[in-house]
Enzyme design. Sequence first.
Site, PDB file in Angstrom:
ATOM      1  N   CYS A 121      11.053 -10.448  -7.759  1.00  0.00           N
ATOM      2  CA  CYS A 121      10.195  -9.303  -9.261  1.00  0.00           C
ATOM      3  C   CYS A 121      11.167  -9.785 -10.102  1.00  0.00           C
ATOM      4  O   CYS A 121      10.451  -9.504 -11.368  1.00  0.00           O
ATOM      5  CB  CYS A 121      10.661  -8.074  -8.562  1.00  0.00           C
ATOM      6  SG  CYS A 121       9.657  -7.883  -7.487  1.00  0.00           S
ATOM      7  N   HIS A 159       3.172  -3.434 -11.080  1.00  0.00           N
ATOM      8  CA  HIS A 159       3.924  -4.506 -11.187  1.00  0.00           C
ATOM      9  C   HIS A 159       3.388  -6.250 -10.042  1.00  0.00           C
ATOM     10  O   HIS A 159       3.453  -6.049  -9.557  1.00  0.00           O
ATOM     11  CB  HIS A 159       4.939  -3.767 -10.260  1.00  0.00           C
ATOM     12  CG  HIS A 159       6.459  -4.952 -10.286  1.00  0.00           C
ATOM     13  ND1 HIS A 159       6.344  -6.566 -10.618  1.00  0.00           N
ATOM     14  CD2 HIS A 159       7.050  -4.665  -9.046  1.00  0.00           C
ATOM     15  CE1 HIS A 159       7.184  -6.677 -10.446  1.00  0.00           C
ATOM     16  NE2 HIS A 159       7.821  -6.062  -9.283  1.00  0.00           N
ATOM     17  N   CYS A 203      15.217  -5.201 -10.730  1.00  0.00           N
ATOM     18  CA  CYS A 203      15.616  -5.761  -9.282  1.00  0.00           C
ATOM     19  C   CYS A 203      14.671  -6.356  -8.994  1.00  0.00           C
ATOM     20  O   CYS A 203      13.429  -6.727  -8.876  1.00  0.00           O
ATOM     21  CB  CYS A 203      15.552  -4.194  -8.762  1.00  0.00           C
ATOM     22  SG  CYS A 203      13.891  -3.286  -8.496  1.00  0.00           S
TER      23      CYS A 203
HETATM   24  C1  LIG Z   1       3.828   2.479  -2.197  1.00  0.00           C
HETATM   25  C2  LIG Z   1       2.409   1.662  -2.093  1.00  0.00           C
HETATM   26  C3  LIG Z   1       2.913   1.450  -0.334  1.00  0.00           C
HETATM   27  C4  LIG Z   1       2.064   2.119  -1.811  1.00  0.00           C
HETATM   28  O1  LIG Z   1       0.221   1.308  -0.474  1.00  0.00           O
HETATM   29  P1  LIG Z   1      -1.095   2.753  -1.046  1.00  0.00           P
HETATM   30  O2  LIG Z   1      -1.486   4.005   0.093  1.00  0.00           O
HETATM   31  O3  LIG Z   1      -2.900   0.933  -0.722  1.00  0.00           O
HETATM   32  O4  LIG Z   1      -0.914   2.857  -2.270  1.00  0.00           O
HETATM   33  P2  LIG Z   1      -2.286   3.332  -3.189  1.00  0.00           P
HETATM   34  O5  LIG Z   1      -2.562   2.876  -4.476  1.00  0.00           O
HETATM   35  O6  LIG Z   1      -3.926   3.159  -2.537  1.00  0.00           O
HETATM   36  O7  LIG Z   1      -1.751   5.102  -3.173  1.00  0.00           O
HETATM   37  C5  LIG Z   1      -2.594   6.608  -2.142  1.00  0.00           C
HETATM   38  C6  LIG Z   1      -2.568   7.432  -2.226  1.00  0.00           C
HETATM   39  O8  LIG Z   1      -2.108   8.588  -3.425  1.00  0.00           O
HETATM   40  C7  LIG Z   1      -2.643   8.823  -4.435  1.00  0.00           C
HETATM   41  N1  LIG Z   1      -2.059   7.563  -5.669  1.00  0.00           N
HETATM   42  C8  LIG Z   1      -1.104   7.133  -6.540  1.00  0.00           C
HETATM   43  N2  LIG Z   1      -0.690   7.915  -7.745  1.00  0.00           N
HETATM   44  C9  LIG Z   1      -1.323   8.519  -7.660  1.00  0.00           C
HETATM   45  C10 LIG Z   1      -1.138   9.907  -8.964  1.00  0.00           C
HETATM   46  N3  LIG Z   1      -0.051   9.129  -9.800  1.00  0.00           N
HETATM   47  N4  LIG Z   1      -1.090  11.374  -9.062  1.00  0.00           N
HETATM   48  C11 LIG Z   1      -2.245  11.340  -8.035  1.00  0.00           C
HETATM   49  N5  LIG Z   1      -2.851  10.784  -6.845  1.00  0.00           N
HETATM   50  C12 LIG Z   1      -1.850   9.484  -6.303  1.00  0.00           C
HETATM   51  C13 LIG Z   1      -4.420   7.264  -4.368  1.00  0.00           C
HETATM   52  O9  LIG Z   1      -4.887   8.113  -4.768  1.00  0.00           O
HETATM   53  C14 LIG Z   1      -3.989   8.030  -3.186  1.00  0.00           C
HETATM   54  O10 LIG Z   1      -4.860   8.276  -2.754  1.00  0.00           O
HETATM   55  P3  LIG Z   1      -6.011   8.037  -1.806  1.00  0.00           P
HETATM   56  O11 LIG Z   1      -6.009   7.104  -0.639  1.00  0.00           O
HETATM   57  O12 LIG Z   1      -6.865   9.451  -1.344  1.00  0.00           O
HETATM   58  O13 LIG Z   1      -6.905   7.403  -2.583  1.00  0.00           O
HETATM   59  C15 LIG Z   1       2.679   0.582  -2.370  1.00  0.00           C
HETATM   60  O14 LIG Z   1       2.018   0.631  -3.448  1.00  0.00           O
HETATM   61  C16 LIG Z   1       3.594  -0.454  -2.850  1.00  0.00           C
HETATM   62  O15 LIG Z   1       4.498  -0.988  -2.196  1.00  0.00           O
HETATM   63  N6  LIG Z   1       4.620  -0.739  -3.668  1.00  0.00           N
HETATM   64  C17 LIG Z   1       5.725  -1.308  -4.158  1.00  0.00           C
HETATM   65  C18 LIG Z   1       5.536  -2.572  -4.201  1.00  0.00           C
HETATM   66  C19 LIG Z   1       5.958  -3.534  -4.345  1.00  0.00           C
HETATM   67  O16 LIG Z   1       7.387  -3.519  -3.278  1.00  0.00           O
HETATM   68  N7  LIG Z   1       6.581  -4.036  -5.291  1.00  0.00           N
HETATM   69  C20 LIG Z   1       7.649  -4.920  -4.682  1.00  0.00           C
HETATM   70  C21 LIG Z   1       8.543  -4.593  -5.132  1.00  0.00           C
HETATM   71  S1  LIG Z   1       9.829  -3.996  -6.643  1.00  0.00           S
END
Ligand SMILES: CC(C)(COP(=O)(O)OP(=O)(O)OC[C@H]1O[C@@H](n2cnc3c(N)ncnc32)[C@H](O)[C@@H]1OP(=O)(O)O)[C@@H](O)C(=O)NCCC(=O)NCCS
Lengths: 367, 402
Positions: free
Chosen positions: B91, B358, B388
């Site tokens: 990252c 990110h 991080c």
């Molecule tokens: C956490 C994580 C697994 C979620 O993935 P995901 O389930 O595919 O996320 P999505 O963006 O599809 O969101 C899931 C749901 O949350 C909802 N949501 C997300 N942010 C929201 C917000 N701010 N307000 C309301 N709803 C929200 C979305 O609308 C979605 O709902 P839906 O399925 O009804 O459309 C993923 O974002 C992740 O791995 N993030 C970290 C990335 C990472 O590790 N980076 C490197 C290290 S830092």
Amino acid sequence: MNLTHFRFETDADGIALATWDSPGKSMNVIDQNVMAELNQIIDHVVATEAIKGCVITSGKEAFSGGADLTMLQGLGMEYAKLVKTKGEEPAMAFFFEATARLSLLYRKLETCGKPFAAAVHGTCLGGAFELALSCHFRILSDSDKTRVGLPEIKVGLFPGAGGTQRVARLMQTGDALQMLFKGDQIKPAAARSMGLVHAVGPRDQIVQAAKEWIKANPNAKAPWDMEGYKLPSNKVHSPAGMMIWPPANAIYRRETSDNYPAAKAILKAVYEGLQLPMDLALRVESRYFAQILRTPEAAAMIRSLFLSKGELEKGARRPADIPPTGQGLFAQADVRPDHEGPCQDRGPRCAARTHHAIGGLFHAQGL
Amino acid sequence: MADAFVYDHVRTPRGKGKADGSLHEVTALRLAETALRAIATRNNLEKGSVEDVILGCVDPVGEASGDIARSAAIAADYGFQVPGIQINRFCASGLDAVAAGAAQVMAGQKDLVVGGGVESMSRVGMGASGMLPAVDPSVAIPSYFSPQGVAADLIATKYGFTRDDVDALAVASHKKAAAAWAEGRFAKSVVPVKDVNGLTILAKDETIRPNTDMQTLGGLKASFAMMGEQGGFNAVAIQGHPEVEKINHVHHAGNSSGIVDGAAAVLVGNKAAGRKAGLKPRARIRGFATIGSDLALVLTGPVDVTQRLFARTGMTMKDIDLIEINEAFSSVVLRYMQAFDIDPAKVNVNGGAIAMGHPLGATGAMILGTVIDELERRDLNTGLVTLCVAHGMGTAMIVERV
Ligand SMILES: CC(C)(COP(=O)(O)OP(=O)(O)OC[C@H]1O[C@@H](n2cnc3c(N)ncnc32)[C@H](O)[C@@H]1OP(=O)(O)O)[C@@H](O)C(=O)NCCC(=O)NCCS
């Protein structure tokens, strides 16, 4: 051939039957002599044009309990001696060569060019099951006495004669790791459905079935030695591998707190081995095997859980004047069946529970 | 030692990193090219004058493979003389790319370089290049490896952040990002991604939800509970930190960094190179550091690396006017503020990765740009950027206006 551990005969179809029946023993075990004779048998089968292939079976009520652990202990002592007289490197070279020998022998059998089949009745564990795994065809009797498995992990070791590599090439990686970690004795039907063996049949028909198989498969090769062989769980470094390895490593720690060198070596041997062709994979397994054999954990576990198990169960070295404490396994293992007296714990209620856990001969006493 | 100055920086907008994201039709090469071309054009860089292009890219496979930095330099018409190198410190790659360039400038071995990064998470996919530290038992086991989401939950549990705490930070991230866009605070640095005809494909960050509130976030399900339990990672986390009895799974899609596509470029050079190109430095790179940190916590490196960087520069938190700490997960930011007792008003003032996403290899360069723009806008002097890093690492850099 000059054989004492095996009877060897060849039938009219040119199929040999090697019947393992070490004289003067109730159970066949693998030691240097058995290895030497097996080597002769392989050479003889290969060299004799009239012989099409060979079935290995046992002349006893069990197939075999596997390698002679005292042999391994002996090699360890030899190694320790050599370290003192010749130094670390030559001692290690000797030890590696000696502990890899069984694996190389089985690989020789597997790649000798003629089909080998194992017809197994009764217990077939550890190095004996590894022998079966290196045969091109394995059939088990459907008897209630028949059990196969790789229980090495239970004495702090792991299968070092191809077991980790062949099992991991016969079934999904997750299932293979579980089997190697648990060291369970597996019943025939389960072994068949796991893909560990090819067939199960009535005891009096397994040798014949093995011979039929040899007749039908004159050019047998192990699946992993054939063109186009694919690993059951795809490549290690693949999306499929990402579903397997991170949790496998985590679960190892969860279950052992990283205090189990043999289990960790299984993970490493399978992880590294699955990325290699069989011969190199086996060498990697042998390297870890030689390492694990020299760990104090393995030495202590072999001594306590195998060699001295009888004495342990009798409480041979238990001080007579210390009463059992605690409700767990520790207290139970501590009890001499003929010992009568108090069991103590930090309070009367705990002591009562200890008493209950251990059984009738004791009376509770709080501290 | 020569000073390394930041002369300029640009970034693409961040597109939602899924098949329905606006940048999904755009290759990683094209994203990187967009940033490189923009920074060269608007600074009238002479062709061939950049001595190296250093780009972070965490999954450099498929269309991002084969040293994408060199490919991007060629695609951006930098001239065949301009080499490229792709680096990966997960990252922090984008910030490490700038630091690597700056280090060569400081050491007097190069005069003018571009650092930055690119990630097309929608096209290449997070984890597409594999994850050795999770897979090989020889490193995974002594590393206490667990997925970053589980580690983020461990941090929240160990340092006492509740679901409300982590959600509140996420709400603030969206509000600040929306306000920053509304006020045009990013306008100076975000360059639109265009098609071959010059039509704009995306001009604004795409994942900001200004209406995010505690109620909607409260309805989202923890993302890493099942993985932690069934995969054995909770047990690993607890063995690393035995004072924790049970992992409180507080992170979810709404308080974790978003998965997005994007690229960034930062122009770094010494004084003479700037003069020659007719450029005015916007910031001096005061110092940078990287560090390995607690393996089971994985994501607390920003605390450790900031301490190292303060020791190196003789500075303290009092000297820092603005901080950008990557919002990988809410708890990472909360722990950082807790460790140094920082006024939240100094931190991620224009939102962060929870709102805007990110793009792994690019983020470090992006938030470096964000802090420089904001120092200028507020007429402040000193900014600190930190991220991080997976597998227990951290990178930080301090910049000051000149
Ligand atoms: C956490 C994580 C697994 C979620 O993935 P995901 O389930 O595919 O996320 P999505 O963006 O599809 O969101 C899931 C749901 O949350 C909802 N949501 C997300 N942010 C929201 C917000 N701010 N307000 C309301 N709803 C929200 C979305 O609308 C979605 O709902 P839906 O399925 O009804 O459309 C993923 O974002 C992740 O791995 N993030 C970290 C990335 C990472 O590790 N980076 C490197 C290290 S830092």
